[in-house]
Every structure is written in structure tokens, then in C-alpha cells.
Design an enzyme around this catalytic site. Sequence first.
Site: not given
Lengths: 405, 268
Positions: A105, A127, A390
Site C-alpha cells: 500500500k 478509507e 502483498s
Amino acid sequence: MSSRVLDVSATEVSTDAMRAPDAAGRFGRFGGRYLPEALMPAAKAVEAAFREAWSDAAFTTEYRRLLATYVGRPTPLTECARLSEALGVRVLLKREDLAHTGSHKINNVLGQALLAQRMGKRKLIAETGAGQHGVATATAAALLGLACTVYMGQTDVRRQELNVFRMELLGAEVVPVTSANGVGTLKEATNGALRAWVNETENAHYCVGSTMGPHPYPWMVREFQRVIGDEARAQCADRLPTAVPDVVVACVGGGSNAAGTFAGFVDTPARLVGVEAAGGSAVDKGKLGVLHGFMSHFLQDDDSQVLEAHSISAGLDYPGVGPEHVHLASIGRVHYTSVTDEQAMRALKLVTRTEGILPALESAHALAWVVDAAATGELPAGSTVLVTLSGRGDKDIHQIREHLR
Amino acid sequence: MSVAVATLEHHLRAARADGRRLLIPYVMAGVVPDWLDLVRGAAEAGADAIEIGLPFSDPMLDGPTVQQAAALATGRGARPRPLLDSLAGLDVGVPLVVMTYANVAMTLTPERGVGGFVDYLAAVGVRGVIVPDLPLEESAEYLARASEAEVAAVLLAAPSCDDERCREIAQASSGFVYCMSSMRITGERADLATTARETARRLKGMTDLPVVTGFGISTVAHAVEACADADGVVVGSAFMRMLVDGAPVAEVVDAVAAFRRALSSAGG
């Protein structure tokens, strides 16, 4: 600041096979910009700023400097000897779990935070579901001296309390979102963030966390994440006699780590596989619709109401999927499939025990497909498989423990 | 000009020509069992048109009150198709304008998309439609079909729109132009936003269509103040809050009448 503005033809060259969307922000028929008029100028301003910044060497140099010195890129490619032996296929992991804040991210968030700063915004709105994007946004805000408010479903606030604490420690305000007919997960968090953006467009940049939302977000987020695929491609070229793996696998919620990974391999012979959560498989089970500013596939009932997705992973319980993924599915370039919570949890245990790596629940879905496809022969023995890990599973430790009890 | 567009637009233009300030109450369809009585009552109390909201699970532009109203409706089993069907044959003497979000508009008749939705509205006698997340760039098919189906497509203009954008919106809109009072989602507020009158004034300088201000019109004083520049107001959350708080429909009808009186005595 450079005055050069990236035109569409230049963008198409730079993004190679996964091209830029058309002028309306569409990948095939999916995407677009379905926003109330109040947000149209803000979305257009983000697009203009991104086009300009992405072609400005000063911006990209600073972005890459932060990726190298702050995020810790390039992240390594890990050869999984014991897991490979157990499965009979050669498994390589692209280690986004080793990026600062523990997931991919941060790649996107740093890009958007720099963009926000360039646009003169003083605040980031985000969010978050699992909390990874929220933590990354709070981190980037702290680094660049921006205010930060993170919207999070009430249920996720409870099940990801450690990440809530991390965000608050970083100086962010975490706003729990509830609605009278919702269950307090990522869908509602996104509604909360979008409403906040309507109310604060002048001062705040909405830092969307995945390849979703109105144009230019699906494209912009993919471009910020393509560093995963580009790095992995170069690392595979160094490592593999065939230069590219036979199969490239990534988990898909909104789809940012998958889009970034696939962007590096879409023009190779590699088979590309996106793995959704069974309770949130929007590519296959979703219907065409519009939510949160874009047209894609969404889980919805026959009365046009969007349904809640269900997954053990808060990061995969979004009822839709990024528009480019539906497009890639429709043209047959990427195969999308789904695995259950149980499959993901079994894979998580296997990888943890054989490799000493605790994957995030999201990533465990991608690994679960590999484990099962190796067992069924869908992955022929001796295949080389690249899996994007991830994020790391520390954030999910409470849930993993509850599940295994 | 088509019959139905003429009906909404002529209705509002005729009222304006009489010096009347336009009052358009918002009613969430299905919010209470007797919501159709509220539609009838509001018309009798002096509404010039009635905006009817169709509940959607993820209303991007709505604040807590309208969200609660939608949840009440869906909790009672209210669904878009039956709600629209219940409007067929309902002749309250003023035009009905349906407001919902793009997903409902696109998927009500999945095989026919937004065009099918517009046809559905026409078939049940609805005279206008508002889909706030179908901006100009995404609305070519929708606007064309609305024109053919004789349903006025009302577009929203926001304070953030520059003059060129305002002009484009006013040109593409039919029935009236919906002027968003501020850069805020729906909901009651203490004061009328400073941007409300300014945005309405800009729009009035660009179009002869009625300009109606909405979002945050919470009191009769706000309504009167907004109408110093706009041709009328939409009032939503203030009425829906009464229902959410348990007030009977008759009380809301009285409140509509109070807005009517205030607007009329203010010279409209």
C-alpha cells in the site's frame, strides 16, 4: 515544476500493454467517472496533476528516492525452497510484506501524498478495510506533514484494533463508519471517505487505496503500483533461465497489488491469475453497476442494492473490483478465480511452517490458489510460479488465532 | 417541446410567472407505510413538484438523516420497482420527480440500462428524474433517452462549477436546474451557506430555466433567504428528520404548509 503535460499517446507508450484508459477513464467499457457535480472539479484536478507530475522528472525522482530510502525498495524476490518441494512447483515470492508499513500500500500512498503536496492540499482522506492502507496513509501524512483522517467500518475498527492504534499513534484521526443498514466494513468506509471528500474538496486530497474509484484513480494507483511488477520482471530475468515465470499470481480485493504485478508481465507469455475471496468474488459473481464513482462488477441483489462482501480478510471484503480487472477478464488476458477462507487459512499455515513467513490473510488467498492448483495438476509439476506477497500477517494475528482455536 | 417536459417545466414556469416561489419537498419513497399520503398531503399543502427518493444502499451525497430514511424504507422491504409501481396512477396535481443513484438507474432494467430506467419512469407517470452521480460526461445516453421518453432530466450544479461548466449544465438540464447550496452532503444546518445565493445568482444569469436551490435548506428562513436569488427550494432532510424521529405524516404536511406560507408571504 515542469509545465510538460503527458498526452494520451505518450501515456500509452509508457504504460505498454496495460494501457492508459481512454479519455473518459475507461478500460474497455469499465471505469469512467460517476461523480456528483460537486466532486467533478476535484477529480479532474487530480487527473491533471497526476498527468503533469508523472511526466515531471523532479516528481518521479523524488518518488523513486522515497521508494528506495524510505520504503526499502527494491523488495526482494524470495525463492521458497521448502514450499516448492512440498508442492512440486517452483514458488517465488515478491516480498511486498517487507516494504515499510508492511504492505504494498505504501507505494501508492507515497505517490498520492507527494501529489497532494504538489496540489497544495493540507490533508489526506482515506478509507481502509484491513487497516494497511490506513496505516500507509497515516505514515505518508506524518512524513510529509499533512493532516490525515481515515474512515474505517465499525466492524473493522474492532477486528483491526492494532492498526487503529498505529494510525492514531502516527497522528491520524480514525473515524468509525456505521450505517443503519450496513455491517461496518470497507464499503461503508468508502462511503464515509467520499462524503468527507464532498465536504472538504478544497483542502483535502482523497487518497484512494486501490485500483478503484473514479478516473484517474484506477489508472493512477496502478501506475504507482507497477513498481512491483517492473521490479519482479527484472528480478525474474536475473533469476530464471526462462526469464519470466510460467504463472504470476496475486490476490484481488480492489486489485492494486495485482494490477501492479500484472503490469510488469502483461506483455509476456506468463499466465496471469487473480485470486479473489469466495465471499467477495466480484469479477465472476458481480453484476455490472456503478458504485463509488466507477463502473465495474459489483455484488448486488435484484433490487439494485449493493451487497456486503464477506471474507475472513478485511482487505478483501469489498463488493466490487477495479475496472481494469474486469476488462482484463473480459479480454481473457487474466484468469480470475476465488478461494474460501478455509483454503486461505490452510495455505497460510503451510507457508508459515515451511518458509517462516507469515503472510497477510489477503496474500494467503493467492498462495491458496497455488497450493490447490499444484495439488490438482492445474499447475503442472515443475512450473515456475511468482506470487506477490502483498503484505505481512502481523496485523491479522488476532483473527488467525481466533480462527485456529 | 414534449408533453411531459412541458408538464414539469411549464408547471414550474407558470408558477414562477405568477410570482410564486417554488417549493419542492423531498420524500424518501417507502420511508413510512403511509408515505404516499405525505406525497398527496404535500401537494395539497402547496408543493409545486415533489422529489421522490428511491432508496439505495450506498447514497454518496446523502447525510445521516436521508441515510436513515433510506434504511427505514429498505428495512420495511421497500424496493425500487414496487415503489415506482405505486406511483402509477397517482395523480396529485403536481409533477413527481424521482431522484436516485446511477446504480439503481443502470440496473433497474439490467438489459436496457439507464434508458430502460427512464422508460420505466415515463410509464408510471413520473415527469422528471435526478441522478446526481451521472455527470454530464456520463449522461449522453441518459439525456437523449429522457428527451425521447418525455421525462425531464434535472442536472445539478455545484458552487465548485466554473461559469463554463454552469452554462453547460444549464443547457443540458430540463425541467429545472438544481442548484447545490454548498459543498456539503445533504443535511440540516444552522445557516444558509454563503455560496447558496451566489451560485443561484450565477445560474440565473445563464438560463431561463427555473433555478431551484437545495441541500441544507433547513428552516423557512433559509428558504426565504435562498429565494432572494433562486426561483425556489428543495427541502429534504428537515422533513425526513421529522419522520425518522417518529412524527406522523400530518405533522410533516403541516411543516410543508408552513414553508409554503413563508415563501408566499415573502412575495412569492
